[in-house]
Design a protein around this motif. Structure first.
Motif, PDB file in Angstrom:
ATOM      1  N   LEU A   1       0.830  -1.213   0.000  1.00 33.15           N
ATOM      2  CA  LEU A   1       0.000   0.000   0.000  1.00 33.15           C
ATOM      3  C   LEU A   1       0.864   1.262   0.000  1.00 33.15           C
ATOM      4  N   LYS A   2       1.854   1.310   0.893  1.00 31.99           N
ATOM      5  CA  LYS A   2       2.729   2.489   0.952  1.00 31.99           C
ATOM      6  C   LYS A   2       3.537   2.632  -0.333  1.00 31.99           C
ATOM      7  N   GLY A   3       4.028   1.488  -0.831  1.00 31.10           N
ATOM      8  CA  GLY A   3       4.849   1.530  -2.034  1.00 31.10           C
ATOM      9  C   GLY A   3       4.082   1.973  -3.259  1.00 31.10           C
ATOM     10  N   LEU A   4       2.877   1.468  -3.415  1.00 28.88           N
ATOM     11  CA  LEU A   4       2.066   1.862  -4.574  1.00 28.88           C
ATOM     12  C   LEU A   4       1.670   3.331  -4.489  1.00 28.88           C
ATOM     13  N   ASN A   5       1.460   3.838  -3.297  1.00 30.17           N
ATOM     14  CA  ASN A   5       1.133   5.249  -3.124  1.00 30.17           C
ATOM     15  C   ASN A   5       2.280   6.129  -3.611  1.00 30.17           C
ATOM     16  N   ARG A   6       3.521   5.654  -3.430  1.00 26.28           N
ATOM     17  CA  ARG A   6       4.696   6.372  -3.931  1.00 26.28           C
ATOM     18  C   ARG A   6       4.904   6.124  -5.417  1.00 26.28           C
ATOM     19  N   LEU A   7       4.757   4.866  -5.827  1.00 28.40           N
ATOM     20  CA  LEU A   7       5.037   4.500  -7.214  1.00 28.40           C
ATOM     21  C   LEU A   7       4.117   5.219  -8.187  1.00 28.40           C
ATOM     22  N   TYR A   8       2.854   5.370  -7.807  1.00 23.80           N
ATOM     23  CA  TYR A   8       1.864   6.000  -8.695  1.00 23.80           C
ATOM     24  C   TYR A   8       1.591   7.460  -8.327  1.00 23.80           C
ATOM     25  N   HIS A   9       2.375   7.983  -7.374  1.00 19.56           N
ATOM     26  CA  HIS A   9       2.269   9.397  -6.975  1.00 19.56           C
ATOM     27  C   HIS A   9       0.836   9.769  -6.620  1.00 19.56           C
ATOM     28  N   THR A  10       0.170   8.891  -5.888  1.00 17.64           N
ATOM     29  CA  THR A  10      -1.209   9.154  -5.479  1.00 17.64           C
ATOM     30  C   THR A  10      -1.205   9.829  -4.110  1.00 17.64           C
ATOM     31  N   PRO A  11      -2.229  10.655  -3.856  1.00 19.30           N
ATOM     32  CA  PRO A  11      -2.222  11.461  -2.620  1.00 19.30           C
ATOM     33  C   PRO A  11      -2.987  10.824  -1.468  1.00 19.30           C
ATOM     34  N   LEU A  12      -3.027   9.501  -1.394  1.00 17.86           N
ATOM     35  CA  LEU A  12      -3.750   8.879  -0.286  1.00 17.86           C
ATOM     36  C   LEU A  12      -3.084   9.238   1.040  1.00 17.86           C
ATOM     37  N   SER A  13      -3.879   9.696   1.980  1.00 15.32           N
ATOM     38  CA  SER A  13      -3.353  10.084   3.287  1.00 15.32           C
ATOM     39  C   SER A  13      -3.101   8.838   4.136  1.00 15.32           C
ATOM     40  N   THR A  14      -2.394   9.048   5.237  1.00 16.57           N
ATOM     41  CA  THR A  14      -2.165   7.939   6.164  1.00 16.57           C
ATOM     42  C   THR A  14      -3.482   7.383   6.670  1.00 16.57           C
ATOM     43  N   LYS A  15      -4.430   8.258   6.961  1.00 18.85           N
ATOM     44  CA  LYS A  15      -5.740   7.809   7.444  1.00 18.85           C
ATOM     45  C   LYS A  15      -6.454   6.965   6.381  1.00 18.85           C
TER      46      LYS A  15
END
Length: 284
Positions: free
Chosen positions: A109-123
């Motif tokens: 989850l954390k890696g894909l959020n970085r890989l795809y430059h998505t703005p999903l928050s920690t919450k």
């Protein structure tokens, strides 16, 4: 950036108590959890589909794997038309109660959020993670935390003071679902429950004696494996302040003040058990 590598650390339960059960069957938990320097290594590469390769033949590489489920949940939440090739180098024992699958899911989850430059928050990541498993939100944060509810309530604690963990896993792994079912079937008995506030106080005061008196894991009562008692005995013989099962088992860990004692204990345990590790606590 089309590829990233990320570490997924194992976790230990310094304490685990069951405080109740919801109407939907989920157990209400009170746990002090700690990540350690034992990692799975995950590589994520952009792809047109979701796939998983793993160097451990015992790990399913299909939709049953939490890493694959995490990837599917990520793309569903972000509405992205993409995929990922997941390469998993497995080092955390399977069926050990060390959160290997949950940590892999959190890393994806954390890696894909970085890989795809998505703005999903920690919450938002926590919310996705909780649907995958009770330990995933904690694994998204790591460090030392008090975890309550069904895993959704997280309170960051002071970093664990310097010490050494020895972890040993019996050959037989355990199913989390089956262990909780066995716990539910137990007759009323007097259990030694953890003193959660004592665990937290000991961490803040860097007091290994108080910590050892306060720790416990109620799920040990549901696991009749003789090896757990044998591992605990060996750890105590080599100077462990406390030795107990982590999570739903079957891994057992001991806490040592001195590195030399920890390594001597690991050498002794390695004569009987293949999966033995000496680790330090991770900081936040």
């Amino acid at each position: 950036m089309n590829c990233i590598k990320i570490k997924a650390p194992a976790k230990l339960n310094l304490s685990l108590d069951i405080t109740g059960q919801r109407e939907d069957g989920y157990h209400l938990l009170e746990m002090v959890m700690q990540t350690i320097h034992l990692y799975d290594q995950i590589t994520l590469e952009k792809s047109n589909e979701i796939s998983l390769e793993c160097d451990c033949p015992d790990i399913p590489c299909n939709g049953k794997n939490l890493a694959v489920k995490a990837a599917k949940a990520f793309f569903h939440a972000t509405h992205l038309d993409g995929g990922v090739k997941i390469t998993l180098q497995k080092r955390i024992p399977h069926g050990a109660g060390m959160g290997g699958g949950s940590s892999d899911a959190a890393a994806v989850l954390k890696g894909l959020n970085r890989l795809y430059h998505t703005p999903l928050s920690t919450k938002q990541l926590d919310k996705i993670g909780l649907k995958l498993g009770a330990d995933v939100p904690f694994c998204l944060h790591g460090g030392t935390m008090l975890v309550t509810g069904i895993g959704e309530n997280l309170l960051e604690l002071q970093d664990m003071f310097p010490c050494w963990f020895v972890v040993a896993k019996p050959e037989q792994g355990l199913s989390t679902v089956e262990v909780y079912q066995a716990y539910d079937a137990l007759e009323e008995q007097q259990m030694i429950r953890p003193k959660t506030n004592g665990v937290i106080q000991a961490i803040y005061e860097k007091d290994l004696e108080t910590l050892s008196r306060s720790m416990a894991n109620v799920l040990e009562y549901a696991v009749p494996l003789q090896e757990i008692a044998e591992i605990r005995q060996t750890m105590h013989q080599h100077g462990a302040y406390i030795a107990q099962m982590t999570g739903s088992g079957s891994a057992v860990f001991g806490i040592f003040e001195q590195e030399e004692d920890a390594k001597e204990c690991a050498v002794s345990l390695s004569q009987t058990y293949q999966q033995v590790y000496v680790c330090k606590p991770c900081k936040k």
